[in-house]
Design a protein around this motif. Structure first.
Motif, PDB file in Angstrom:
ATOM      1  N   ASP A 142      45.160   9.236  28.822  1.00  0.00           N
ATOM      2  CA  ASP A 142      46.311  10.105  28.562  1.00  0.00           C
ATOM      3  C   ASP A 142      46.682  10.821  29.855  1.00  0.00           C
ATOM      4  OD1 ASP A 142      48.251  11.881  27.737  1.00  0.00           O
ATOM      5  OD2 ASP A 142      46.964  12.967  26.340  1.00  0.00           O
ATOM      6  N   GLY A 143      47.659  10.282  30.562  1.00  0.00           N
ATOM      7  CA  GLY A 143      48.098  10.864  31.821  1.00  0.00           C
ATOM      8  C   GLY A 143      48.965  12.095  31.668  1.00  0.00           C
ATOM      9  N   ARG A 144      49.352  12.423  30.438  1.00  0.00           N
ATOM     10  CA  ARG A 144      50.215  13.586  30.199  1.00  0.00           C
ATOM     11  C   ARG A 144      49.440  14.846  29.845  1.00  0.00           C
ATOM     12  NH1 ARG A 144      55.900  12.800  27.915  1.00  0.00           N
ATOM     13  NH2 ARG A 144      55.339  14.900  27.356  1.00  0.00           N
ATOM     14  N   GLN A 145      48.143  14.748  29.677  1.00  0.00           N
ATOM     15  CA  GLN A 145      47.375  15.929  29.309  1.00  0.00           C
ATOM     16  C   GLN A 145      47.386  16.953  30.434  1.00  0.00           C
ATOM     17  OE1 GLN A 145      43.024  15.149  28.963  1.00  0.00           O
ATOM     18  NE2 GLN A 145      43.581  13.100  29.653  1.00  0.00           N
ATOM     19  N   THR A 146      47.271  18.208  30.068  1.00  0.00           N
ATOM     20  CA  THR A 146      47.265  19.271  31.068  1.00  0.00           C
ATOM     21  C   THR A 146      45.938  19.282  31.804  1.00  0.00           C
ATOM     22  OG1 THR A 146      46.335  20.951  29.589  1.00  0.00           O
ATOM     23  CG2 THR A 146      48.764  20.697  29.594  1.00  0.00           C
ATOM     24  N   THR A 182      34.903   9.356  38.254  1.00  0.00           N
ATOM     25  CA  THR A 182      35.083   8.248  37.320  1.00  0.00           C
ATOM     26  C   THR A 182      35.527   8.764  35.956  1.00  0.00           C
ATOM     27  OG1 THR A 182      33.456   6.894  38.482  1.00  0.00           O
ATOM     28  CG2 THR A 182      33.936   6.285  36.201  1.00  0.00           C
ATOM     29  N   ALA A 183      34.912   9.838  35.477  1.00  0.00           N
ATOM     30  CA  ALA A 183      35.283  10.420  34.183  1.00  0.00           C
ATOM     31  C   ALA A 183      36.736  10.904  34.206  1.00  0.00           C
ATOM     32  CB  ALA A 183      34.336  11.561  33.823  1.00  0.00           C
ATOM     33  N   ILE A 184      37.145  11.478  35.303  1.00  0.00           N
ATOM     34  CA  ILE A 184      38.531  11.948  35.435  1.00  0.00           C
ATOM     35  C   ILE A 184      39.499  10.768  35.390  1.00  0.00           C
ATOM     36  CG2 ILE A 184      40.186  12.982  37.059  1.00  0.00           C
ATOM     37  CD1 ILE A 184      37.873  14.892  37.904  1.00  0.00           C
ATOM     38  N   VAL A 185      39.191   9.722  36.134  1.00  0.00           N
ATOM     39  CA  VAL A 185      40.055   8.531  36.159  1.00  0.00           C
ATOM     40  C   VAL A 185      40.153   7.908  34.773  1.00  0.00           C
ATOM     41  CG1 VAL A 185      40.229   6.167  37.048  1.00  0.00           C
ATOM     42  CG2 VAL A 185      39.745   8.051  38.618  1.00  0.00           C
ATOM     43  N   VAL A 186      39.024   7.772  34.084  1.00  0.00           N
ATOM     44  CA  VAL A 186      39.019   7.193  32.735  1.00  0.00           C
ATOM     45  C   VAL A 186      39.883   8.037  31.806  1.00  0.00           C
ATOM     46  CG1 VAL A 186      37.559   6.793  30.700  1.00  0.00           C
ATOM     47  CG2 VAL A 186      36.812   6.006  32.953  1.00  0.00           C
ATOM     48  N   GLU A 187      39.709   9.332  31.850  1.00  0.00           N
ATOM     49  CA  GLU A 187      40.432  10.231  30.953  1.00  0.00           C
ATOM     50  C   GLU A 187      41.932  10.247  31.259  1.00  0.00           C
ATOM     51  OE1 GLU A 187      40.747  12.344  27.709  1.00  0.00           O
ATOM     52  OE2 GLU A 187      38.844  11.469  28.312  1.00  0.00           O
ATOM     53  N   LEU A 188      42.302  10.222  32.527  1.00  0.00           N
ATOM     54  CA  LEU A 188      43.724  10.201  32.880  1.00  0.00           C
ATOM     55  C   LEU A 188      44.385   8.884  32.508  1.00  0.00           C
ATOM     56  CD1 LEU A 188      43.837  12.130  36.266  1.00  0.00           C
ATOM     57  CD2 LEU A 188      44.807  12.837  34.062  1.00  0.00           C
ATOM     58  N   ARG A 234      44.023  21.785  32.079  1.00  0.00           N
ATOM     59  CA  ARG A 234      43.078  22.518  31.217  1.00  0.00           C
ATOM     60  C   ARG A 234      42.474  21.575  30.170  1.00  0.00           C
ATOM     61  NH1 ARG A 234      42.334  27.676  30.813  1.00  0.00           N
ATOM     62  NH2 ARG A 234      44.342  28.188  31.745  1.00  0.00           N
ATOM     63  N   GLU A 235      43.306  20.756  29.530  1.00  0.00           N
ATOM     64  CA  GLU A 235      42.810  19.796  28.534  1.00  0.00           C
ATOM     65  C   GLU A 235      41.867  18.779  29.171  1.00  0.00           C
ATOM     66  OE1 GLU A 235      46.683  19.662  25.532  1.00  0.00           O
ATOM     67  OE2 GLU A 235      46.624  18.355  27.304  1.00  0.00           O
ATOM     68  N   LEU A 236      42.235  18.297  30.336  1.00  0.00           N
ATOM     69  CA  LEU A 236      41.399  17.335  31.050  1.00  0.00           C
ATOM     70  C   LEU A 236      40.045  17.956  31.384  1.00  0.00           C
ATOM     71  CD1 LEU A 236      41.050  14.602  32.507  1.00  0.00           C
ATOM     72  CD2 LEU A 236      42.234  15.604  34.480  1.00  0.00           C
ATOM     73  N   ALA A 237      40.058  19.161  31.896  1.00  0.00           N
ATOM     74  CA  ALA A 237      38.808  19.857  32.238  1.00  0.00           C
ATOM     75  C   ALA A 237      37.939  20.056  31.006  1.00  0.00           C
ATOM     76  CB  ALA A 237      39.127  21.194  32.898  1.00  0.00           C
ATOM     77  N   GLU A 238      38.537  20.434  29.877  1.00  0.00           N
ATOM     78  CA  GLU A 238      37.780  20.628  28.632  1.00  0.00           C
ATOM     79  C   GLU A 238      37.141  19.334  28.166  1.00  0.00           C
ATOM     80  OE1 GLU A 238      40.197  22.436  25.585  1.00  0.00           O
ATOM     81  OE2 GLU A 238      40.598  24.199  26.842  1.00  0.00           O
ATOM     82  N   ARG A 239      37.894  18.244  28.220  1.00  0.00           N
ATOM     83  CA  ARG A 239      37.364  16.956  27.758  1.00  0.00           C
ATOM     84  C   ARG A 239      36.183  16.489  28.616  1.00  0.00           C
ATOM     85  NH1 ARG A 239      42.940  15.711  26.342  1.00  0.00           N
ATOM     86  NH2 ARG A 239      42.993  15.498  24.081  1.00  0.00           N
ATOM     87  N   ILE A 240      36.231  16.805  29.898  1.00  0.00           N
ATOM     88  CA  ILE A 240      35.173  16.361  30.808  1.00  0.00           C
ATOM     89  C   ILE A 240      34.028  17.375  30.860  1.00  0.00           C
ATOM     90  CG2 ILE A 240      34.673  15.772  33.217  1.00  0.00           C
ATOM     91  CD1 ILE A 240      37.537  14.700  33.355  1.00  0.00           C
ATOM     92  N   GLY A 241      34.350  18.625  30.553  1.00  0.00           N
ATOM     93  CA  GLY A 241      33.314  19.666  30.550  1.00  0.00           C
ATOM     94  C   GLY A 241      33.136  20.342  31.899  1.00  0.00           C
ATOM     95  N   ILE A 242      34.240  20.547  32.615  1.00  0.00           N
ATOM     96  CA  ILE A 242      34.188  21.222  33.908  1.00  0.00           C
ATOM     97  C   ILE A 242      35.232  22.340  33.944  1.00  0.00           C
ATOM     98  CG2 ILE A 242      33.272  19.228  35.144  1.00  0.00           C
ATOM     99  CD1 ILE A 242      36.130  18.648  36.158  1.00  0.00           C
ATOM    100  N   ALA A 243      35.150  23.172  34.945  1.00  0.00           N
ATOM    101  CA  ALA A 243      36.118  24.256  35.115  1.00  0.00           C
ATOM    102  C   ALA A 243      37.478  23.678  35.513  1.00  0.00           C
ATOM    103  CB  ALA A 243      35.631  25.224  36.187  1.00  0.00           C
ATOM    104  N   PRO A 244      38.573  24.279  35.034  1.00  0.00           N
ATOM    105  CA  PRO A 244      39.902  23.799  35.406  1.00  0.00           C
ATOM    106  C   PRO A 244      40.128  23.763  36.916  1.00  0.00           C
ATOM    107  CG  PRO A 244      40.076  25.286  33.549  1.00  0.00           C
ATOM    108  CD  PRO A 244      38.639  25.347  34.015  1.00  0.00           C
TER     109      PRO A 244
END
Length: 163
Positions: A15-19, A6-12, A21-31
């Protein structure tokens, strides 16, 4: 879908253009975990693609309308034929095949009201299976750019066919 999905879907959706690595950092998980989860969400049909949102006025199509259509006869060949015909027209933004009094609601974007009139008369009303056409001009179009995932929702298996 769990809380991480759910956090991944919300974040994408934000901003669907984020890398990755950026997505993983925002959610707090490993890339690597993030990439695996995104691939899984795509594989299960939760994420269907990434798209650019276009400003219709900036491309010369500031006037939107909803065109309500009834067909006759209401047979599969007529419905599918009309749906495919309208989908191929460049003015068409969305096609809704609906129940009730109408068979279709077609969202279009055009240059001006003259273009809208010509579109309805030349492309919609002249189609051989048309029983009735009503057009509504859209004053404002407020479109949500994200969908909230409700905790009780379970994704259905992906459907095949047209969207």
């Amino acid at each position: 879908m769990d809380e991480l999905d759910t956090a991944i879907v919300v974040e994408l959706q934000r901003d669907g253009r984020q890398t990755n690595r950026e997505l993983a950092e925002r959610i707090g998980i490993a890339p690597s975990t993030c990439l695996e989860r995104v691939r899984s969400l795509r594989g299960h049909g939760v994420i269907e693609g990434f798209h650019a949102e276009i400003n219709l006025a900036a491309i010369g199509r500031p006037v939107q309308a909803l065109i309500h259509v009834r067909l006759h006869p209401k047979i599969r060949e007529a419905v599918e034929g009309f749906r495919d015909y309208v989908a191929a027209l460049p003015e068409t933004l969305a096609i809704f095949v609906v129940s009730g009094g109408d068979d279709f609601i077609i969202q279009v974007a055009v240059r001006d009201t003259g273009h809208l009139r010509d579109f309805v008369l030349d492309h919609i009303s002249r189609h051989r299976n048309i029983a009735d056409v009503r057009t509504s001009l859209v004053y404002d179009h407020i479109r949500k750019t994200s969908v909230e995932v409700l905790s009780s929702e379970r994704p259905s298996p992906p459907r095949t066919g047209r969207k």
